[in-house]
Design an enzyme around this catalytic site. Structure first.
Site, short mmCIF file in Angstrom:
data_model
loop_
_atom_site.label_atom_id
_atom_site.label_comp_id
_atom_site.label_asym_id
_atom_site.label_seq_id
_atom_site.Cartn_x
_atom_site.Cartn_y
_atom_site.Cartn_z
N PHE A 254 -0.98 -7.78 -6.38
CA PHE A 254 -1.72 -6.25 -6.32
C PHE A 254 -1.75 -5.57 -5.12
O PHE A 254 -2.15 -4.65 -4.80
CB PHE A 254 -3.02 -6.54 -6.75
CG PHE A 254 -2.92 -7.11 -8.29
CD1 PHE A 254 -2.75 -6.10 -9.32
CD2 PHE A 254 -3.49 -8.39 -8.38
CE1 PHE A 254 -2.99 -6.78 -10.72
CE2 PHE A 254 -3.32 -9.10 -9.83
CZ PHE A 254 -3.01 -8.17 -10.97
N THR A 255 -1.05 -6.30 -3.95
CA THR A 255 -1.45 -6.15 -2.64
C THR A 255 -0.07 -5.99 -1.83
O THR A 255 0.03 -6.05 -0.71
CB THR A 255 -2.40 -6.72 -1.92
OG1 THR A 255 -2.20 -8.24 -1.96
CG2 THR A 255 -3.83 -6.65 -2.34
N TYR B 295 -5.44 -31.44 -1.13
CA TYR B 295 -4.43 -30.51 -0.85
C TYR B 295 -3.39 -30.95 0.16
O TYR B 295 -3.81 -31.54 0.99
CB TYR B 295 -5.18 -29.51 0.07
CG TYR B 295 -6.28 -28.49 -1.05
CD1 TYR B 295 -6.03 -28.45 -2.35
CD2 TYR B 295 -7.14 -27.65 -0.30
CE1 TYR B 295 -6.84 -27.64 -3.21
CE2 TYR B 295 -7.98 -26.70 -1.32
CZ TYR B 295 -7.85 -26.86 -2.54
OH TYR B 295 -8.61 -26.16 -3.46
N ALA C 198 -4.55 -13.27 -5.86
CA ALA C 198 -3.40 -13.39 -7.03
C ALA C 198 -2.00 -13.47 -6.45
O ALA C 198 -1.14 -12.78 -6.83
CB ALA C 198 -3.80 -12.14 -8.07
N1 LIG Z 1 -11.20 -24.82 -6.92
C1 LIG Z 1 -9.92 -24.61 -7.30
O1 LIG Z 1 -9.55 -25.54 -8.42
C2 LIG Z 1 -8.95 -24.18 -6.36
C3 LIG Z 1 -7.56 -23.72 -7.05
C4 LIG Z 1 -6.69 -23.06 -6.05
C5 LIG Z 1 -7.05 -22.92 -4.90
N2 LIG Z 1 -8.36 -23.15 -4.60
C6 LIG Z 1 -8.84 -22.52 -3.08
O2 LIG Z 1 -8.79 -21.16 -2.90
C7 LIG Z 1 -7.83 -20.88 -1.60
C8 LIG Z 1 -7.02 -19.72 -2.32
O3 LIG Z 1 -6.52 -20.02 -3.44
P1 LIG Z 1 -4.86 -19.32 -3.46
O4 LIG Z 1 -4.11 -19.59 -2.23
O5 LIG Z 1 -4.27 -19.38 -4.84
O6 LIG Z 1 -5.27 -17.77 -3.28
P2 LIG Z 1 -4.75 -16.26 -2.83
O7 LIG Z 1 -5.68 -15.94 -1.61
O8 LIG Z 1 -5.07 -15.28 -3.86
O9 LIG Z 1 -3.26 -16.27 -2.53
C9 LIG Z 1 -2.93 -16.56 -1.25
C10 LIG Z 1 -1.22 -16.85 -1.41
O10 LIG Z 1 -0.74 -15.58 -1.94
C11 LIG Z 1 0.20 -15.43 -0.79
N3 LIG Z 1 0.33 -13.97 -0.51
C12 LIG Z 1 -1.15 -13.25 -0.47
N4 LIG Z 1 -0.65 -11.89 -0.09
C13 LIG Z 1 0.81 -11.69 -0.04
C14 LIG Z 1 1.62 -10.66 -0.09
N5 LIG Z 1 1.33 -9.27 0.10
N6 LIG Z 1 3.03 -10.86 -0.18
C15 LIG Z 1 3.38 -12.32 -0.34
N7 LIG Z 1 2.55 -13.29 -0.28
C16 LIG Z 1 1.07 -13.12 -0.47
C17 LIG Z 1 -0.08 -16.16 0.79
O11 LIG Z 1 1.02 -16.30 1.12
P3 LIG Z 1 0.78 -16.14 2.83
O12 LIG Z 1 0.13 -17.49 3.42
O13 LIG Z 1 2.21 -16.16 3.29
O14 LIG Z 1 -0.08 -15.25 3.24
C18 LIG Z 1 -0.70 -17.34 -0.16
O15 LIG Z 1 0.38 -18.20 -0.49
C19 LIG Z 1 -6.76 -22.13 -1.52
O16 LIG Z 1 -6.50 -22.33 -0.27
C20 LIG Z 1 -8.02 -23.15 -2.02
O17 LIG Z 1 -8.82 -23.29 -0.56
C21 LIG Z 1 -9.45 -23.57 -5.08
#
Ligand SMILES: NC(=O)c1ccc[n+]([C@@H]2O[C@H](COP(=O)([O-])OP(=O)(O)OC[C@H]3O[C@@H](n4cnc5c(N)ncnc54)[C@H](OP(=O)(O)O)[C@@H]3O)[C@@H](O)[C@H]2O)c1
Length: 326
Positions: free
Chosen positions: A240-241, A62, A236
């Site tokens: 959706f939020t 990361y 996502a």
């Molecule tokens: N195992 C794997 O292969 C894998 C792959 C990817 C991720 N991960 C893990 O899963 C965690 C979460 O993944 P993710 O970051 O893809 O998931 P997420 O929680 O679905 O999305 C978070 C992202 O969406 C943005 N976001 C959320 N709500 C928003 C809104 N209302 N308006 C604008 N932007 C919004 C956030 O920005 P803000 O920060 O500005 O809120 C952040 O960039 C990662 O941190 C990592 O630890 C694991």
């Protein structure tokens, strides 16, 4: 709705929400860490702790290692915190190496796993991590070699427990057969935007099922074996939020409207409805939220007090699918 989750049943006191740390450390650039990044890490961790979140998800890759490094700097400034939280990290992905011309690839060799954990501990400035996940399936995996690596890490006190990510039941069972201890976790992408984990089961014994790109039986395997399912990408990216819906299909817009209307009728945030929908599943899913925005962390934590009825759960599922149940 908060449940007794598989990790808790094993005596591991993890919160049901996990803070994903992929967004810490300034993102996917090779720019150096700054004081601002460290300040952000403190703020994110403070907010998470104030919401009862005690588990933090990392990976060696990361922000090219900077997410772990800044987390380590934060820990160093807060003696005593390390033993109050659970840290999970992942290894097994080797990024594209333009200097040697090697492509992005996966590596579950003993040598790579051991070297990766040393790197993780070094960046985090900790003597141990609570859980190590194998990040993405490596077709060249040799389970006996993984078992040797895990045994060495456990014996050295460097890792307390092990799990996997993005794996099917068959892939888990293949590795599990060589391990003396149970795999604790499987981290998968699950959200309104990624529904194949549910579609695989409802389309069993149907033509349409053949097109669902999720191996049937993964959830059932995890539930039977008390494996903690974690949801990555649970918000996502916010579509959706409250994030922009520009260019999104009609089903996403309708689901976002339904989420907003349920949130308003229940007097909770939209994040609470989206995450509450995952929590309503009997597997006791741990959503790994990736936001670094304190407001959104607090909004997400409301999911623990939201109660979705069976009908509301199905309404959301069918709306997000964009088509009726079979
Ligand atoms: N195992 C794997 O292969 C894998 C792959 C990817 C991720 N991960 C893990 O899963 C965690 C979460 O993944 P993710 O970051 O893809 O998931 P997420 O929680 O679905 O999305 C978070 C992202 O969406 C943005 N976001 C959320 N709500 C928003 C809104 N209302 N308006 C604008 N932007 C919004 C956030 O920005 P803000 O920060 O500005 O809120 C952040 O960039 C990662 O941190 C990592 O630890 C694991």
């Amino acid at each position: 709705m908060s449940r007794t989750i598989p990790l808790n049943r094993r005596g591991i006191g993890a919160s049901q929400l996990v803070l994903g740390c992929m967004g810490l450390g300034g993102g996917w650039t090779h720019d150096p860490l700054t004081a601002e990044h460290l300040k952000e890490a403190h703020k994110v961790v403070d907010t998470a702790l104030s919401c009862g979140i005690n588990m933090f998800d990392h990976a060696d890759i990361y922000a090219y290692g900077k997410a772990e490094t800044v987390f380590g700097q934060m820990l160093k400034e807060r003696p005593g915190l390390r033993d109050q939280i659970l840290i999970q990290s992942k290894c097994g992905i080797r990024p594209l190496d333009s200097s040697s011309g090697l492509p992005k690839r996966f590596d579950f060799s003993k040598e790579h796993i051991l070297a990766s954990v040393d790197g993780i501990l070094n960046r985090l400035g900790t003597e141990y991590i609570d859980i190590l996940l194998l990040h993405r399936p490596d077709p060249l995996v040799e389970p006996e070699e993984v078992a040797e690596a895990f045994a060495a890490l456990r014996q050295a006190g460097k890792v307390k427990g092990f799990g996997v990510s993005n794996m099917s039941a068959a892939q888990m069972a293949f590795i599990q057969a060589s391990l003396p201890e149970p795999l604790l976790v499987n981290q998968l992408e699950l959200s309104f935007a990624k529904l194949d984990w549910l579609d695989a089961s409802i389309h069993h014994n149907q033509k349409e099922g053949a097109a669902v790109p999720f191996p049937e039986g993964t959830l059932e395997y995890c539930q039977m074996k008390n494996v903690q399912i974690q949801a990555w990408g649970p918000l996502a990216k916010g579509i959706f939020t409250g994030a922009s819906l520009e260019g999104q299909p009609e089903s996403v817009k309708q689901t976002a409207d339904l989420v907003a209307s349920l949130a308003s009728s229940k007097g909770v945030s939209r994040e609470a409805v989206a995450l509450g929908w995952l929590l309503r599943h009997p597997a006791g899913i741990q959503p790994v939220i990736g936001t670094t925005n304190p407001e959104r962390i607090r909004a997400s934590a409301q999911a623990l007090s939201v109660e979705l009825t069976r009908d509301e759960w199905y309404q959301l599922y069918v709306c997000a699918r964009g088509r009726a149940m079979p």
